[in-house]
Design a protein around this motif. Structure first.
Motif, PDB file in Angstrom:
ATOM      1  N   THR A 133       5.249  -1.000  -0.810  1.00 12.68           N
ATOM      2  CA  THR A 133       6.588  -0.412  -0.871  1.00 12.68           C
ATOM      3  C   THR A 133       7.488  -1.249  -1.774  1.00 12.68           C
ATOM      4  OG1 THR A 133       6.355   0.508   1.357  1.00 12.68           O
ATOM      5  CG2 THR A 133       8.595   0.242   0.508  1.00 12.68           C
ATOM      6  N   ARG A 134       7.395  -2.591  -1.633  1.00 11.78           N
ATOM      7  CA  ARG A 134       8.195  -3.457  -2.488  1.00 11.78           C
ATOM      8  C   ARG A 134       7.821  -3.266  -3.963  1.00 11.78           C
ATOM      9  NH1 ARG A 134      10.334  -8.147  -0.071  1.00 11.78           N
ATOM     10  NH2 ARG A 134      11.436  -7.512   1.816  1.00 11.78           N
ATOM     11  N   LEU A 135       6.539  -3.204  -4.246  1.00 11.80           N
ATOM     12  CA  LEU A 135       6.108  -3.022  -5.637  1.00 11.80           C
ATOM     13  C   LEU A 135       6.588  -1.693  -6.196  1.00 11.80           C
ATOM     14  CD1 LEU A 135       2.446  -4.379  -5.424  1.00 11.80           C
ATOM     15  CD2 LEU A 135       4.286  -5.326  -6.827  1.00 11.80           C
ATOM     16  N   ALA A 136       6.499  -0.638  -5.406  1.00  5.91           N
ATOM     17  CA  ALA A 136       6.892   0.699  -5.887  1.00  5.91           C
ATOM     18  C   ALA A 136       8.379   0.769  -6.182  1.00  5.91           C
ATOM     19  CB  ALA A 136       6.509   1.746  -4.842  1.00  5.91           C
ATOM     20  N   GLY A 137       9.183   0.012  -5.428  1.00  2.70           N
ATOM     21  CA  GLY A 137      10.629   0.078  -5.638  1.00  2.70           C
ATOM     22  C   GLY A 137      11.162  -0.962  -6.587  1.00  2.70           C
ATOM     23  N   ALA A 138      10.294  -1.825  -7.130  1.00  4.18           N
ATOM     24  CA  ALA A 138      10.776  -2.920  -7.962  1.00  4.18           C
ATOM     25  C   ALA A 138      11.109  -2.485  -9.378  1.00  4.18           C
ATOM     26  CB  ALA A 138       9.731  -4.036  -7.998  1.00  4.18           C
ATOM     27  N   TRP A 139      10.436  -1.458  -9.904  1.00  6.00           N
ATOM     28  CA  TRP A 139      10.646  -1.028 -11.288  1.00  6.00           C
ATOM     29  C   TRP A 139      10.845   0.478 -11.339  1.00  6.00           C
ATOM     30  CZ3 TRP A 139       6.573  -4.427 -10.080  1.00  6.00           C
ATOM     31  CH2 TRP A 139       6.653  -5.726 -10.612  1.00  6.00           C
ATOM     32  N   GLU A 140      11.463   0.908 -12.415  1.00  9.73           N
ATOM     33  CA  GLU A 140      11.436   2.337 -12.721  1.00  9.73           C
ATOM     34  C   GLU A 140       9.992   2.722 -13.030  1.00  9.73           C
ATOM     35  OE1 GLU A 140      13.879   4.375 -12.423  1.00  9.73           O
ATOM     36  OE2 GLU A 140      15.447   2.868 -12.051  1.00  9.73           O
ATOM     37  N   GLU A 141       9.675   4.002 -12.825  1.00 12.92           N
ATOM     38  CA  GLU A 141       8.271   4.410 -12.917  1.00 12.92           C
ATOM     39  C   GLU A 141       7.662   4.104 -14.267  1.00 12.92           C
ATOM     40  OE1 GLU A 141       5.533   8.416 -12.284  1.00 12.92           O
ATOM     41  OE2 GLU A 141       7.633   8.398 -11.629  1.00 12.92           O
ATOM     42  N   ASP A 142       8.421   4.259 -15.350  1.00 10.54           N
ATOM     43  CA  ASP A 142       7.859   4.035 -16.681  1.00 10.54           C
ATOM     44  C   ASP A 142       7.917   2.563 -17.098  1.00 10.54           C
ATOM     45  OD1 ASP A 142      10.588   3.984 -16.750  1.00 10.54           O
ATOM     46  OD2 ASP A 142      10.778   5.003 -18.679  1.00 10.54           O
ATOM     47  N   GLU A 143       8.541   1.689 -16.264  1.00 10.58           N
ATOM     48  CA  GLU A 143       8.643   0.274 -16.602  1.00 10.58           C
ATOM     49  C   GLU A 143       7.679  -0.589 -15.800  1.00 10.58           C
ATOM     50  OE1 GLU A 143      12.651  -0.790 -15.889  1.00 10.58           O
ATOM     51  OE2 GLU A 143      13.440   0.270 -17.663  1.00 10.58           O
ATOM     52  N   ALA A 144       7.048  -0.031 -14.798  1.00 12.61           N
ATOM     53  CA  ALA A 144       6.188  -0.821 -13.919  1.00 12.61           C
ATOM     54  C   ALA A 144       4.958  -1.314 -14.675  1.00 12.61           C
ATOM     55  CB  ALA A 144       5.760   0.009 -12.718  1.00 12.61           C
ATOM     56  N   PRO A 145       4.622  -2.603 -14.538  1.00 13.93           N
ATOM     57  CA  PRO A 145       3.405  -3.113 -15.192  1.00 13.93           C
ATOM     58  C   PRO A 145       2.157  -2.554 -14.522  1.00 13.93           C
ATOM     59  CG  PRO A 145       4.342  -4.779 -13.735  1.00 13.93           C
ATOM     60  CD  PRO A 145       5.330  -3.647 -13.755  1.00 13.93           C
ATOM     61  N   ARG A 146       1.081  -2.525 -15.277  1.00  9.54           N
ATOM     62  CA  ARG A 146      -0.183  -2.067 -14.724  1.00  9.54           C
ATOM     63  C   ARG A 146      -0.836  -3.248 -14.006  1.00  9.54           C
ATOM     64  NH1 ARG A 146      -3.777   0.299 -19.264  1.00  9.54           N
ATOM     65  NH2 ARG A 146      -5.130   0.597 -17.433  1.00  9.54           N
ATOM     66  N   LEU A 147      -1.069  -3.073 -12.717  1.00  8.75           N
ATOM     67  CA  LEU A 147      -1.614  -4.143 -11.889  1.00  8.75           C
ATOM     68  C   LEU A 147      -2.845  -3.645 -11.143  1.00  8.75           C
ATOM     69  CD1 LEU A 147       1.739  -5.412 -10.292  1.00  8.75           C
ATOM     70  CD2 LEU A 147       0.542  -6.429 -12.240  1.00  8.75           C
ATOM     71  N   ARG A 148      -3.814  -4.549 -10.985  1.00 10.12           N
ATOM     72  CA  ARG A 148      -4.958  -4.225 -10.138  1.00 10.12           C
ATOM     73  C   ARG A 148      -4.928  -5.182  -8.940  1.00 10.12           C
ATOM     74  NH1 ARG A 148      -7.259  -6.681 -14.739  1.00 10.12           N
ATOM     75  NH2 ARG A 148      -8.367  -8.667 -14.271  1.00 10.12           N
ATOM     76  N   ALA A 149      -5.112  -4.628  -7.774  1.00  3.61           N
ATOM     77  CA  ALA A 149      -4.982  -5.392  -6.528  1.00  3.61           C
ATOM     78  C   ALA A 149      -6.327  -5.902  -6.054  1.00  3.61           C
ATOM     79  CB  ALA A 149      -4.352  -4.522  -5.446  1.00  3.61           C
ATOM     80  N   ASP A 150      -6.305  -7.115  -5.551  1.00  6.17           N
ATOM     81  CA  ASP A 150      -7.476  -7.707  -4.910  1.00  6.17           C
ATOM     82  C   ASP A 150      -6.966  -8.608  -3.784  1.00  6.17           C
ATOM     83  OD1 ASP A 150      -9.950  -8.661  -4.179  1.00  6.17           O
ATOM     84  OD2 ASP A 150     -10.081 -10.089  -5.843  1.00  6.17           O
ATOM     85  N   ARG A 151      -7.114  -8.093  -2.563  1.00  6.69           N
ATOM     86  CA  ARG A 151      -6.629  -8.804  -1.376  1.00  6.69           C
ATOM     87  C   ARG A 151      -5.121  -9.044  -1.505  1.00  6.69           C
ATOM     88  NH1 ARG A 151     -10.899 -13.356   0.344  1.00  6.69           N
ATOM     89  NH2 ARG A 151      -9.962 -12.878   2.383  1.00  6.69           N
ATOM     90  N   ASN A 152      -4.639 -10.310  -1.552  1.00  4.51           N
ATOM     91  CA  ASN A 152      -3.185 -10.551  -1.627  1.00  4.51           C
ATOM     92  C   ASN A 152      -2.740 -10.833  -3.057  1.00  4.51           C
ATOM     93  OD1 ASN A 152      -4.433 -13.161  -1.684  1.00  4.51           O
ATOM     94  ND2 ASN A 152      -2.445 -14.096  -1.188  1.00  4.51           N
TER      95      ASN A 152
END
Length: 453
Positions: free
Chosen positions: A382-401
């Protein structure tokens, strides 16, 4: 005698009442000049003496008149001997009354317990010789069943004015004696039955016997004897301990914070150190200890410190990193700290950075990889989704924490404290590049700009 008072013809003997008092068992003090200021007692034991008087006397007006007599210098020479103090107190018309105040002497058994207690605690003897009566001396004596200071009803008046209670004359005498007690607590001990000379002689005998091995043993082989010895020493009733609170001295003022920590002593001497002892490392530890003590004192003096939680202690691994970060040790000492932190020398700089950014929490994020539970993971997303505008969000891949950029150069790590910690890959190692932040976008900004640590 010294300290502004002197003996008269009585010297070191009684004035002839038919007893066989030992030498040194009477002292006569010349009349003191009129008192200046408000109080008659500056020492806590002098105030305790006056409290016993004021709690005993039934007529407060008589005490006020007695204070006035003492303040005006109407009390003549004061004779002190076991169980009794005596003086002639003049009225305003010039007539005088012989006034006595009686105080119960200690028994031989009580003196034995007091002397044994004093020999066991050399600091008590030193305090008395310095004309001091520290509270713990009185407390230890009370624990041994010996009450040195008078309590309610212990100061028994006698006066030729034939008053049945404390009159102005006996009250004036007590106020004047409080001034003598300020200068010398041996005055009180003499009233209780032992003059200074006799008391010190008896202490010396006990000290010599203890040194020769004839004193009480340090250990008791028979448990029954130990139980019997403990039973012989009574405790202090709670009511007495509570009542003593009013006569104990106030706590000293809070000390001022030094401007800076004291410098560490130099260990660069001509004497070779013991094998395995590194003087440079010891100097570093001493300097670090002084700095920590200074910081802890500053925190303790800050407002609201008492409401703050007690910080958790550091593990040896954490403290090794702290020392490397705060003490800035020589390289060979840093190598030892790296080993103490469970790292290679090349891995210590990243740990030092983490410590400087966030202490134990940041160090844990560097060292630990953990899987958030469903609730923690939902909060992170939720924090990540609200941190940036949709077109400004960096591309991230998640692994555990850990959330890593698509190019593998930048990483956000989610800490157990709910904060985001920025990392950047430097020389093939993930390195912390900023403090933790509740906003992942702020942490990302720290990760994508040059670090300045």
């Amino acid at each position: 005698m010294s300290d502004g008072y002197e003996s008269d013809a009585f010297g070191d003997r009684y004035d002839g009442e038919g007893d066989d008092t030992l030498p040194g068992q009477e002292r006569t003090f010349a009349a003191l000049p009129p008192a200046q200021g408000q109080g008659f007692a500056e020492s806590w034991w002098g105030r305790a003496w006056l409290k016993a008087l004021e709690d005993t006397a039934l007529d407060g007006q008589q005490l006020k008149k007695g204070r006035r007599f003492a303040r005006e210098g109407r009390v003549g020479a004061v004779s002190v001997r076991p169980g009794r103090i005596t003086a002639v107190v003049r009225d305003r018309d010039g007539s005088g009354c012989r006034s006595d105040v009686l105080l119960q002497e200690l028994t031989d058994g009580e003196w034995d317990r007091f002397l044994d207690m004093a020999v066991d605690r050399a600091g008590h003897i030193a305090a008395l010789l310095d004309r001091e009566m520290p509270p713990h001396l009185v407390e230890d004596a009370a624990a041994a069943g010996v009450d040195l200071l008078p309590g309610v009803g212990d100061l028994d008046p006698e006066c030729t004015c034939e008053a049945w209670d404390h009159c102005p004359h006996t009250a004036a005498l007590c106020y004047q004696v409080a001034r003598l007690l300020d200068q010398d607590p041996f005055v009180l001990l003499l009233m209780r039955g032992r003059g200074e000379r006799r008391l010190l002689d008896e202490l010396q005998v006990r000290i010599a016997a203890r040194a020769a091995g004839h004193g009480p043993p340090d250990t008791v082989d028979d448990p029954a004897e130990e139980t019997e010895d403990r039973a012989a020493v009574r405790g202090v009733p709670a009511a007495e301990a509570y009542a003593a609170a009013g006569i104990l001295p106030p706590l000293p003022p809070v000390p001022a914070l030094p401007v800076e920590p004291a410098p560490a002593p130099s260990l660069d001497t001509e004497t070779d150190p013991e094998p395995g002892v590194d003087p440079t490392a010891l100097e570093m530890l001493a300097t670090d200890g002084a700095a920590r003590a200074h910081r802890m004192l500053a925190e303790a003096l800050s407002p609201g410190h008492g409401q703050q939680p007690v910080p958790a202690g550091l593990t040896p691994v954490q403290d090794a990193v702290r020392l490397a970060a705060e003490a800035r040790p020589e390289p060979w000492i840093a190598n030892r700290l790296a080993t103490g932190s469970g790292r290679q020398r090349s891995g210590l700089p990243a740990a030092v950075r983490a410590w400087r950014y966030g202490g134990t929490a940041a160090l844990a994020v560097l060292d630990e990889e953990w899987t958030p539970d469903a609730d923690a993971l939902a909060r992170a997303r939720t924090r990540l989704a609200g941190a940036w505008e949709e077109d400004e969000a960096p591309r991230l891949r998640a692994d555990r924490n850990r959330w890593t950029s698509a190019d593998g150069a930048v990483q956000l790590r989610y800490g157990r404290d709910g904060r985001w910690y920025p990392f950047r890959k430097e020389s093939g190692r993930w390195t912390p590049v900023g403090p933790g932040d509740e906003d992942p976008a702020a942490a990302w900004a720290d990760a994508t700009v040059p670090a300045d640590v």
